[in-house]
Design a protein around this motif. Structure first.
Motif, PDB file in Angstrom:
ATOM      1  N   PHE A 188       0.819  -1.153  -0.030  1.00 54.24           N
ATOM      2  CA  PHE A 188       0.038   0.130  -0.079  1.00 54.24           C
ATOM      3  C   PHE A 188       0.834   1.375   0.001  1.00 54.24           C
ATOM      4  O   PHE A 188       0.585   2.076  -0.814  1.00 54.24           O
ATOM      5  N   ILE A 189       1.862   1.240   0.884  1.00 52.68           N
ATOM      6  CA  ILE A 189       2.873   2.402   0.961  1.00 52.68           C
ATOM      7  C   ILE A 189       3.515   2.645  -0.421  1.00 52.68           C
ATOM      8  O   ILE A 189       3.548   3.733  -1.009  1.00 52.68           O
ATOM      9  N   ARG A 190       3.954   1.359  -1.342  1.00 51.70           N
ATOM     10  CA  ARG A 190       4.676   1.636  -2.246  1.00 51.70           C
ATOM     11  C   ARG A 190       3.882   2.274  -3.375  1.00 51.70           C
ATOM     12  O   ARG A 190       3.992   3.112  -4.104  1.00 51.70           O
ATOM     13  N   GLN A 191       2.442   1.592  -3.317  1.00 51.65           N
ATOM     14  CA  GLN A 191       1.412   2.416  -4.366  1.00 51.65           C
ATOM     15  C   GLN A 191       1.052   3.882  -4.071  1.00 51.65           C
ATOM     16  O   GLN A 191       1.195   4.677  -5.093  1.00 51.65           O
ATOM     17  N   MET A 192       1.190   4.145  -2.800  1.00 51.67           N
ATOM     18  CA  MET A 192       0.746   5.689  -2.414  1.00 51.67           C
ATOM     19  C   MET A 192       2.104   6.498  -3.030  1.00 51.67           C
ATOM     20  O   MET A 192       1.893   7.705  -3.634  1.00 51.67           O
ATOM     21  N   LEU A 193       3.143   6.080  -2.807  1.00 50.47           N
ATOM     22  CA  LEU A 193       4.317   6.617  -3.182  1.00 50.47           C
ATOM     23  C   LEU A 193       4.403   6.812  -4.703  1.00 50.47           C
ATOM     24  O   LEU A 193       4.788   7.985  -5.316  1.00 50.47           O
ATOM     25  N   ALA A 194       4.014   5.732  -5.459  1.00 49.38           N
ATOM     26  CA  ALA A 194       3.987   5.986  -7.041  1.00 49.38           C
ATOM     27  C   ALA A 194       3.014   6.948  -7.459  1.00 49.38           C
ATOM     28  O   ALA A 194       3.357   7.819  -8.138  1.00 49.38           O
ATOM     29  N   GLU A 195       2.056   7.052  -6.686  1.00 50.34           N
ATOM     30  CA  GLU A 195       0.787   8.250  -7.001  1.00 50.34           C
ATOM     31  C   GLU A 195       1.503   9.412  -6.614  1.00 50.34           C
ATOM     32  O   GLU A 195       1.095  10.563  -7.438  1.00 50.34           O
ATOM     33  N   LEU A 196       2.119   9.613  -5.555  1.00 47.52           N
ATOM     34  CA  LEU A 196       2.671  11.009  -5.070  1.00 47.52           C
ATOM     35  C   LEU A 196       3.778  11.456  -5.915  1.00 47.52           C
ATOM     36  O   LEU A 196       4.023  12.542  -6.463  1.00 47.52           O
ATOM     37  N   ARG A 197       4.462  10.500  -6.581  1.00 48.66           N
ATOM     38  CA  ARG A 197       5.444  10.922  -7.363  1.00 48.66           C
ATOM     39  C   ARG A 197       5.046  11.281  -8.650  1.00 48.66           C
ATOM     40  O   ARG A 197       5.509  12.354  -9.330  1.00 48.66           O
ATOM     41  N   GLN A 198       3.845  10.692  -9.373  1.00 48.84           N
ATOM     42  CA  GLN A 198       3.224  11.246 -10.399  1.00 48.84           C
ATOM     43  C   GLN A 198       2.857  12.805 -10.331  1.00 48.84           C
ATOM     44  O   GLN A 198       2.868  13.828 -10.929  1.00 48.84           O
ATOM     45  N   VAL A 199       2.351  13.320  -9.002  1.00 49.59           N
ATOM     46  CA  VAL A 199       1.821  14.452  -8.635  1.00 49.59           C
ATOM     47  C   VAL A 199       3.070  15.383  -8.566  1.00 49.59           C
ATOM     48  O   VAL A 199       3.142  16.474  -9.068  1.00 49.59           O
ATOM     49  N   ALA A 200       4.080  15.039  -7.819  1.00 49.68           N
ATOM     50  CA  ALA A 200       5.450  15.845  -7.846  1.00 49.68           C
ATOM     51  C   ALA A 200       5.930  16.030  -9.298  1.00 49.68           C
ATOM     52  O   ALA A 200       6.324  16.950  -9.288  1.00 49.68           O
ATOM     53  N   GLU A 259      11.075   8.760  -4.986  1.00 47.94           N
ATOM     54  CA  GLU A 259      11.610   7.510  -5.588  1.00 47.94           C
ATOM     55  C   GLU A 259      12.782   6.740  -4.737  1.00 47.94           C
ATOM     56  O   GLU A 259      12.577   5.402  -4.834  1.00 47.94           O
ATOM     57  N   MET A 260      13.250   7.264  -4.087  1.00 45.21           N
ATOM     58  CA  MET A 260      14.349   6.369  -2.963  1.00 45.21           C
ATOM     59  C   MET A 260      13.113   5.762  -2.236  1.00 45.21           C
ATOM     60  O   MET A 260      13.452   4.755  -1.702  1.00 45.21           O
ATOM     61  N   ALA A 261      12.263   6.291  -1.575  1.00 46.22           N
ATOM     62  CA  ALA A 261      11.433   5.650  -0.583  1.00 46.22           C
ATOM     63  C   ALA A 261      10.601   4.565  -1.340  1.00 46.22           C
ATOM     64  O   ALA A 261      10.431   3.539  -0.740  1.00 46.22           O
ATOM     65  N   TYR A 262      10.181   4.751  -2.932  1.00 49.64           N
ATOM     66  CA  TYR A 262       9.564   3.908  -3.574  1.00 49.64           C
ATOM     67  C   TYR A 262      10.594   2.516  -3.596  1.00 49.64           C
ATOM     68  O   TYR A 262      10.134   1.388  -3.439  1.00 49.64           O
ATOM     69  N   VAL A 263      11.780   2.827  -3.845  1.00 45.95           N
ATOM     70  CA  VAL A 263      12.783   1.479  -3.977  1.00 45.95           C
ATOM     71  C   VAL A 263      12.682   0.903  -2.773  1.00 45.95           C
ATOM     72  O   VAL A 263      12.912  -0.221  -2.869  1.00 45.95           O
ATOM     73  N   GLU A 264      13.032   1.698  -1.685  1.00 49.11           N
ATOM     74  CA  GLU A 264      13.208   1.140  -0.300  1.00 49.11           C
ATOM     75  C   GLU A 264      11.828   0.138  -0.033  1.00 49.11           C
ATOM     76  O   GLU A 264      12.166  -0.965   0.464  1.00 49.11           O
ATOM     77  N   ALA A 265      10.654   0.648  -0.243  1.00 46.29           N
ATOM     78  CA  ALA A 265       9.369  -0.051  -0.061  1.00 46.29           C
ATOM     79  C   ALA A 265       9.417  -1.442  -0.938  1.00 46.29           C
ATOM     80  O   ALA A 265       9.095  -2.375  -0.402  1.00 46.29           O
ATOM     81  N   GLY A 266       9.940  -1.223  -2.023  1.00 47.21           N
ATOM     82  CA  GLY A 266      10.246  -2.353  -3.070  1.00 47.21           C
ATOM     83  C   GLY A 266      11.080  -3.300  -2.363  1.00 47.21           C
ATOM     84  O   GLY A 266      10.752  -4.809  -2.434  1.00 47.21           O
ATOM     85  N   ASP A 267      12.214  -2.921  -1.934  1.00 48.61           N
ATOM     86  CA  ASP A 267      13.079  -4.030  -1.412  1.00 48.61           C
ATOM     87  C   ASP A 267      12.642  -4.566   0.100  1.00 48.61           C
ATOM     88  O   ASP A 267      12.858  -5.688   0.110  1.00 48.61           O
ATOM     89  N   LEU A 268      11.928  -3.640   0.827  1.00 45.50           N
ATOM     90  CA  LEU A 268      11.244  -4.544   1.832  1.00 45.50           C
ATOM     91  C   LEU A 268      10.335  -5.437   1.626  1.00 45.50           C
ATOM     92  O   LEU A 268      10.037  -6.616   2.077  1.00 45.50           O
TER      93      LEU A 268
END
Length: 59
Positions: free
Chosen positions: A21-33, A46-55
């Motif tokens: 869920f966090i990863r999905q929200m980060l993807a949406e936030l990145r689009q807005v940014a 993007e760094m947070a998105y990558v970290e969430a993917g690793d986790l």
């Protein structure tokens, strides 16, 4: 006197769902940014998105 905090045990699947869920929200936030041309914010998200993917992949 020390307060003791109960940890909610959601189990591994609950944690995995939360990270997804966090990863999905980060993807949406990145689009807005990106639309706002906020380059540094895009990078940090993007760094947070990558970290969430690793986790997520380690669970």
């Amino acid at each position: 006197m020390t307060a003791k905090y109960a940890r909610k045990d959601t189990g591994r699947s609950g944690s995995r769902e939360n990270i997804a869920f966090i990863r999905q929200m980060l993807a949406e936030l990145r689009q807005v940014a990106e639309k706002e041309k906020a380059d540094m914010l895009c990078y940090l998200i993007e760094m947070a998105y990558v970290e969430a993917g690793d986790l997520h992949s380690r669970m």
